[in-house]
Design a protein around this motif. Structure first.
Motif, PDB file in Angstrom:
ATOM      1  N   GLY A  19     -26.935 -51.817  22.400  1.00  0.00           N
ATOM      2  CA  GLY A  19     -25.760 -51.778  21.526  1.00  0.00           C
ATOM      3  C   GLY A  19     -25.348 -50.367  21.152  1.00  0.00           C
ATOM      4  O   GLY A  19     -26.111 -49.405  21.304  1.00  0.00           O
ATOM      5  N   VAL A  20     -24.125 -50.269  20.648  1.00  0.00           N
ATOM      6  CA  VAL A  20     -23.602 -48.985  20.188  1.00  0.00           C
ATOM      7  C   VAL A  20     -24.320 -48.582  18.904  1.00  0.00           C
ATOM      8  O   VAL A  20     -24.479 -49.393  17.993  1.00  0.00           O
ATOM      9  N   SER A  21     -24.747 -47.347  18.840  1.00  0.00           N
ATOM     10  CA  SER A  21     -25.442 -46.825  17.668  1.00  0.00           C
ATOM     11  C   SER A  21     -24.461 -46.562  16.533  1.00  0.00           C
ATOM     12  O   SER A  21     -23.314 -46.187  16.758  1.00  0.00           O
ATOM     13  N   SER A  22     -24.943 -46.724  15.321  1.00  0.00           N
ATOM     14  CA  SER A  22     -24.091 -46.469  14.158  1.00  0.00           C
ATOM     15  C   SER A  22     -23.890 -44.979  13.904  1.00  0.00           C
ATOM     16  O   SER A  22     -22.968 -44.588  13.205  1.00  0.00           O
ATOM     17  N   HIS A  23     -24.738 -44.108  14.472  1.00  0.00           N
ATOM     18  CA  HIS A  23     -24.599 -42.667  14.248  1.00  0.00           C
ATOM     19  C   HIS A  23     -24.838 -41.924  15.554  1.00  0.00           C
ATOM     20  O   HIS A  23     -25.923 -42.012  16.128  1.00  0.00           O
ATOM     21  N   PHE A  24     -23.842 -41.194  16.011  1.00  0.00           N
ATOM     22  CA  PHE A  24     -23.895 -40.528  17.304  1.00  0.00           C
ATOM     23  C   PHE A  24     -25.090 -39.591  17.459  1.00  0.00           C
ATOM     24  O   PHE A  24     -25.757 -39.609  18.482  1.00  0.00           O
ATOM     25  N   GLY A  25     -25.368 -38.794  16.467  1.00  0.00           N
ATOM     26  CA  GLY A  25     -26.429 -37.797  16.588  1.00  0.00           C
ATOM     27  C   GLY A  25     -27.836 -38.326  16.448  1.00  0.00           C
ATOM     28  O   GLY A  25     -28.790 -37.633  16.777  1.00  0.00           O
ATOM     29  N   GLU A  28     -30.875 -43.368  20.199  1.00  0.00           N
ATOM     30  CA  GLU A  28     -31.982 -43.229  21.143  1.00  0.00           C
ATOM     31  C   GLU A  28     -31.556 -42.456  22.383  1.00  0.00           C
ATOM     32  O   GLU A  28     -32.289 -41.631  22.904  1.00  0.00           O
ATOM     33  N   ARG A  29     -30.365 -42.790  22.883  1.00  0.00           N
ATOM     34  CA  ARG A  29     -29.900 -42.228  24.148  1.00  0.00           C
ATOM     35  C   ARG A  29     -28.374 -42.327  24.223  1.00  0.00           C
ATOM     36  O   ARG A  29     -27.742 -42.938  23.370  1.00  0.00           O
ATOM     37  N   TYR A  30     -27.835 -41.732  25.274  1.00  0.00           N
ATOM     38  CA  TYR A  30     -26.400 -41.787  25.529  1.00  0.00           C
ATOM     39  C   TYR A  30     -26.178 -42.470  26.867  1.00  0.00           C
ATOM     40  O   TYR A  30     -26.773 -42.082  27.873  1.00  0.00           O
ATOM     41  N   ALA A  31     -25.350 -43.510  26.845  1.00  0.00           N
ATOM     42  CA  ALA A  31     -24.959 -44.181  28.079  1.00  0.00           C
ATOM     43  C   ALA A  31     -23.725 -43.445  28.598  1.00  0.00           C
ATOM     44  O   ALA A  31     -22.714 -43.342  27.895  1.00  0.00           O
ATOM     45  N   ILE A  32     -23.838 -42.899  29.792  1.00  0.00           N
ATOM     46  CA  ILE A  32     -22.764 -42.121  30.392  1.00  0.00           C
ATOM     47  C   ILE A  32     -22.114 -42.975  31.478  1.00  0.00           C
ATOM     48  O   ILE A  32     -22.798 -43.502  32.353  1.00  0.00           O
ATOM     49  N   ILE A  65     -18.092 -34.605  30.107  1.00  0.00           N
ATOM     50  CA  ILE A  65     -17.721 -35.734  29.251  1.00  0.00           C
ATOM     51  C   ILE A  65     -16.331 -35.488  28.671  1.00  0.00           C
ATOM     52  O   ILE A  65     -16.044 -34.407  28.164  1.00  0.00           O
ATOM     53  N   THR A  66     -15.479 -36.515  28.738  1.00  0.00           N
ATOM     54  CA  THR A  66     -14.112 -36.417  28.208  1.00  0.00           C
ATOM     55  C   THR A  66     -13.968 -37.100  26.854  1.00  0.00           C
ATOM     56  O   THR A  66     -13.084 -36.740  26.081  1.00  0.00           O
ATOM     57  N   HIS A  67     -14.821 -38.104  26.576  1.00  0.00           N
ATOM     58  CA  HIS A  67     -14.746 -38.862  25.329  1.00  0.00           C
ATOM     59  C   HIS A  67     -16.151 -39.263  24.899  1.00  0.00           C
ATOM     60  O   HIS A  67     -16.998 -39.571  25.739  1.00  0.00           O
ATOM     61  N   VAL A  68     -16.370 -39.291  23.581  1.00  0.00           N
ATOM     62  CA  VAL A  68     -17.600 -39.839  23.027  1.00  0.00           C
ATOM     63  C   VAL A  68     -17.231 -41.001  22.117  1.00  0.00           C
ATOM     64  O   VAL A  68     -16.194 -40.977  21.450  1.00  0.00           O
ATOM     65  N   LEU A  69     -18.076 -42.026  22.132  1.00  0.00           N
ATOM     66  CA  LEU A  69     -17.841 -43.218  21.326  1.00  0.00           C
ATOM     67  C   LEU A  69     -19.101 -43.544  20.549  1.00  0.00           C
ATOM     68  O   LEU A  69     -20.215 -43.448  21.084  1.00  0.00           O
ATOM     69  N   ALA A  70     -18.919 -43.950  19.293  1.00  0.00           N
ATOM     70  CA  ALA A  70     -20.056 -44.310  18.444  1.00  0.00           C
ATOM     71  C   ALA A  70     -19.553 -45.093  17.248  1.00  0.00           C
ATOM     72  O   ALA A  70     -18.354 -45.148  16.983  1.00  0.00           O
ATOM     73  N   GLY A  71     -20.500 -45.641  16.529  1.00  0.00           N
ATOM     74  CA  GLY A  71     -20.149 -46.290  15.280  1.00  0.00           C
ATOM     75  C   GLY A  71     -19.691 -45.258  14.268  1.00  0.00           C
ATOM     76  O   GLY A  71     -18.688 -45.440  13.591  1.00  0.00           O
ATOM     77  N   GLY A  72     -20.404 -44.142  14.179  1.00  0.00           N
ATOM     78  CA  GLY A  72     -20.040 -43.125  13.215  1.00  0.00           C
ATOM     79  C   GLY A  72     -20.534 -41.750  13.591  1.00  0.00           C
ATOM     80  O   GLY A  72     -21.366 -41.584  14.480  1.00  0.00           O
ATOM     81  N   MET A  73     -19.971 -40.770  12.869  1.00  0.00           N
ATOM     82  CA  MET A  73     -20.287 -39.365  13.106  1.00  0.00           C
ATOM     83  C   MET A  73     -19.718 -38.577  11.928  1.00  0.00           C
ATOM     84  O   MET A  73     -18.646 -38.920  11.412  1.00  0.00           O
ATOM     85  N   GLY A  74     -20.402 -37.535  11.522  1.00  0.00           N
ATOM     86  CA  GLY A  74     -19.897 -36.673  10.464  1.00  0.00           C
ATOM     87  C   GLY A  74     -18.682 -35.874  10.914  1.00  0.00           C
ATOM     88  O   GLY A  74     -18.492 -35.630  12.114  1.00  0.00           O
ATOM     89  N   MET A  75     -17.854 -35.458   9.968  1.00  0.00           N
ATOM     90  CA  MET A  75     -16.613 -34.740  10.293  1.00  0.00           C
ATOM     91  C   MET A  75     -16.868 -33.403  10.990  1.00  0.00           C
ATOM     92  O   MET A  75     -16.116 -33.007  11.866  1.00  0.00           O
ATOM     93  N   LYS A  76     -17.924 -32.696  10.624  1.00  0.00           N
ATOM     94  CA  LYS A  76     -18.236 -31.421  11.289  1.00  0.00           C
ATOM     95  C   LYS A  76     -18.526 -31.662  12.766  1.00  0.00           C
ATOM     96  O   LYS A  76     -18.054 -30.914  13.631  1.00  0.00           O
TER      97      LYS A  76
END
Length: 122
Positions: A19-25, A28-32, A65-76
């Motif tokens: 599943g998609v993680s709630s926080h990008f950073g 566990e891993r990144y599905a490319i 990578i052209t786009h990243v997708l996640a549940g969430g990420m901080g503004m910085k």
């Protein structure tokens, strides 16, 4: 762009399990996924190398990578990705493979970020 003139988009989806993680950073891993037209032509995984400001945007930019997708990420972090020319789509939930297929078909719907550093205490 390949020999037929098709542009290949490369997306990185933050994943915990399938599943998609709630926080990008903190995933566990990144599905490319490499997407040509509306077809997924390649999939691979990159383990999360650790949460360090600016490290992931540089790493993923070097992978094309052209786009990243996640549940969430901080503004910085959003700003750091955008500075690398990488689009950020947040508020994503569900199975990673289904999300990649929706993106390929231009049916992805962004929502509200599920994590901000203020709310999550990161």
């Amino acid at each position: 762009m390949d020999e037929t003139g098709s542009v290949t988009r490369r997306i990185a989806i933050a994943a915990d399990g399938s599943g998609v993680s709630s926080h990008f950073g903190h995933c566990e891993r990144y599905a490319i996924y490499h997407i040509r037209g509306q077809d997924i032509v390649h999939q691979e995984f990159i383990l999360n190398p650790g949460h360090e400001p600016g490290k992931l945007p540089r790493l993923l930019a070097s992978c094309g990578i052209t786009h990243v997708l996640a549940g969430g990420m901080g503004m910085k972090a959003v700003q750091l990705f955008e500075a690398q020319g990488i689009g950020v789509i947040l508020g994503i939930q569900g199975p990673v493979d289904e999300i990649a297929a929706c993106f390929a078909q231009d049916r992805i719907v962004a929502g509200e970020s599920t994590c901000s550093h203020d709310r999550c205490g990161h």
